[in-house]
Write a protein that holds these residues in place. Structure first.
Motif, mmCIF file in Angstrom:
data_model
loop_
_atom_site.group_PDB
_atom_site.id
_atom_site.type_symbol
_atom_site.label_atom_id
_atom_site.label_comp_id
_atom_site.label_asym_id
_atom_site.label_seq_id
_atom_site.Cartn_x
_atom_site.Cartn_y
_atom_site.Cartn_z
ATOM 1 N N PRO A 259 -33.113 4.160 -47.056
ATOM 2 C CA PRO A 259 -33.366 3.434 -48.302
ATOM 3 C C PRO A 259 -32.374 3.763 -49.402
ATOM 4 O O PRO A 259 -32.096 2.916 -50.265
ATOM 5 N N TYR A 262 -28.946 1.825 -50.144
ATOM 6 C CA TYR A 262 -28.939 0.636 -50.988
ATOM 7 C C TYR A 262 -29.067 0.991 -52.473
ATOM 8 O O TYR A 262 -29.469 0.168 -53.281
ATOM 9 N N LYS A 269 -30.075 0.161 -57.220
ATOM 10 C CA LYS A 269 -30.801 -0.626 -56.227
ATOM 11 C C LYS A 269 -30.800 -2.109 -56.578
ATOM 12 O O LYS A 269 -30.613 -2.969 -55.709
ATOM 13 N N GLU A 329 -31.993 -6.219 -41.722
ATOM 14 C CA GLU A 329 -32.713 -5.225 -42.503
ATOM 15 C C GLU A 329 -32.184 -5.151 -43.930
ATOM 16 O O GLU A 329 -32.949 -4.971 -44.875
ATOM 17 N N SER A 330 -30.862 -5.305 -44.094
ATOM 18 C CA SER A 330 -30.275 -5.181 -45.431
ATOM 19 C C SER A 330 -30.821 -6.247 -46.371
ATOM 20 O O SER A 330 -31.070 -5.973 -47.556
ATOM 21 N N HIS A 333 -34.525 -5.200 -47.294
ATOM 22 C CA HIS A 333 -34.488 -4.112 -48.269
ATOM 23 C C HIS A 333 -34.125 -4.656 -49.650
ATOM 24 O O HIS A 333 -34.747 -4.311 -50.658
ATOM 25 N N SER A 334 -33.128 -5.519 -49.692
ATOM 26 C CA SER A 334 -32.658 -6.058 -50.966
ATOM 27 C C SER A 334 -33.701 -6.960 -51.606
ATOM 28 O O SER A 334 -33.932 -6.906 -52.818
ATOM 29 N N THR A 337 -36.436 -4.873 -53.004
ATOM 30 C CA THR A 337 -35.960 -4.211 -54.218
ATOM 31 C C THR A 337 -36.062 -5.136 -55.417
ATOM 32 O O THR A 337 -36.544 -4.746 -56.489
ATOM 33 N N GLU A 365 -40.225 2.731 -43.511
ATOM 34 C CA GLU A 365 -39.136 1.987 -42.883
ATOM 35 C C GLU A 365 -39.558 0.546 -42.630
ATOM 36 O O GLU A 365 -40.745 0.222 -42.573
ATOM 37 N N LEU A 366 -38.554 -0.307 -42.486
ATOM 38 C CA LEU A 366 -38.773 -1.708 -42.154
ATOM 39 C C LEU A 366 -38.409 -1.902 -40.691
ATOM 40 O O LEU A 366 -37.241 -1.816 -40.314
#
Length: 426
Positions: A259, A262, A269, A329-330, A333-334, A337, A365-366
């Protein structure tokens, strides 16, 4: 050992669950042209195959995945919508694939992402227990998952050394298995050979601990991916007694590293998140506005049920519009965020949002098939200009879990108060 992640944009017309009434289920809607469905995926092959497999299950399709992929899944490699090859990807600290990391030195809005990575690397090279200052420096957003991982790790260098020692033991076992003539063939999942397994773990052992005695923390996600894969699929053949221990320590380190790739602070973030997923955010907004104002987008053709063939259809006027986005995944996560820190709601004033953010903070986690679901509901009995005409629900699932994971954070299971009854707890 990769994954793809779906994002759902959906609309339900009228109140209640349409699958709860005979003849109003999703398959019935789809087969009678009352379901407007489009599926988008990034250009990566495994992501597209996941999209095809999901479509097959969702619509109860028959046959192989390749024809479903060709017919139903659209490539969305346009302006960085679901891929990272546009200019926005320069906001990323690390572009993560199966076994490689590619750092970027780009500076945006005064933030050098390679410097962020360097700060993270230096913080995990200290051969001492984490102090209160370390907790505040590495976890200024006070994420519970990172807090828990740091409390478990205690001393980052000793934890990395322990992981390295376990990898060495693992490689000794793999070598013994490889040289044992009594081992059956093919011994490993999907026909992998002992030679290939030995090479991938030997490379991790070599690359993780550098010649100067320090550890390359960018290899932590690779180590975690590999042990999770082998524990899930090869442990019966391997019989490595320390497999779960290696998994637990690698996961704890990964819960810190991944995490923070990022961005560490809230500002970092948000900068990284907006840089990666701005095209996707614009598309989501366009999807939602398209539902509210159908005349706003004339580029999409919509098939409707012809009233002449509506005999036996309980709700010929019902129409559900669904957009499925499968990405990396990126992007998720983004997106999380931006939803979390973008000022969408004030969690100090909104109880439901506070509980939801507490849950997201505890998710470590994702995983594969992580889902972000945005559902737009319409109440046709309300005035079109009224704020009560539409309401939005936001749902999230962190995906599948490994066979070892226990004590997962329970979801809040909370929905807003129904128009017809009290608050429901699921």
């Amino acid at each position: 050992m990769g994954w793809s992640i779906p994002l759902f944009i959906g609309k339900r017309i009228t109140k209640g669950e349409y699958a709860g009434t005979q003849g109003l289920g999703l398959l019935r809607l789809h087969s009678t042209y009352r379901h407007d469905l489009k599926i988008y995926a990034s250009d990566e092959g495994r992501v597209q195959m996941t999209a095809a497999a999901f479509a097959k299950g969702l619509l109860a399709l028959e046959g192989e995945l390749t024809p479903i992929l060709v017919q139903m899944v659209k490539s969305a490699n346009t302006n960085g919508l679901l891929d990272n090859d546009c200019d926005s990807s320069k906001y990323q600290i690390i572009n993560r694939s199966c076994f490689s990391f590619r750092p970027t030195h780009t500076i945006r809005n005064g933030i050098s992402l390679i410097q962020v990575k360097q700060r993270l690397h230096e913080a995990l090279q200290v051969d001492d227990e984490f102090t209160e200052e370390d907790y505040e420096r590495l976890n200024p957003t006070h994420a519970r998952s990172i807090q828990n991982a740091m409390q478990f790790i205690k001393n980052p260098v000793q934890a990395c050394q322990h992981v390295h020692d376990l990898i060495q033991k693992f490689n000794v076992l793999i070598k013994q298995k490889r040289e044992d003539p009594c081992q059956p063939e093919p011994p490993l999942y999907h026909g992998e050979t002992w030679d290939l397994m030995q090479r991938r773990w030997a490379k991790l052992e070599k690359d993780f601990k550098l010649k100067n005695g320090k550890f390359d923390i960018s290899k932590v996600p690779d180590i975690y991916d590999c042990i999770k894969y082998d524990l899930q699929h090869n442990q019966y053949t391997l019989q490595f007694p320390h497999a779960e221990e290696l998994y637990i320590y690698a996961k704890a380190l990964a819960d810190i590293v991944i995490p923070l790739e990022y961005g560490i602070t809230k500002k970092e973030k948000l900068t990284v998140g907006l840089g990666i997923c701005t095209p996707l955010l614009k598309k989501i907004r366009a999807d939602l506005h398209r539902n509210i104002d159908p005349s706003g987008d004339e580029t999409e053709s919509v098939n409707r049920l012809n009233p002449q063939y509506s005999h036996g259809v309980s709700s010929p006027g019902r129409h559900v519009r669904t957009r499925l986005y499968f990405t990396s995944e990126s992007h998720i996560h983004s997106l999380l965020t931006v939803l979390r820190y973008g000022g969408l709601l004030d969690d100090e004033k909104d109880e439901q949002w506070h509980r939801a953010m507490e849950y997201v903070s505890a998710v470590s986690e994702l995983n594969y098939i992580t889902q972000v679901v945005i559902m737009l509901y319409e109440d046709p009995t309300k005035d079109p200009s009224s704020e009560e005409r539409f309401h939005v629900e936001l749902h999230f699932s962190p995906g599948v879990v490994c066979c070892v994971q226990k004590n997962l954070p329970p979801g809040p299971g909370f929905r807003p108060q129904s128009r017809n009854g009290p608050v429901s707890v699921l």
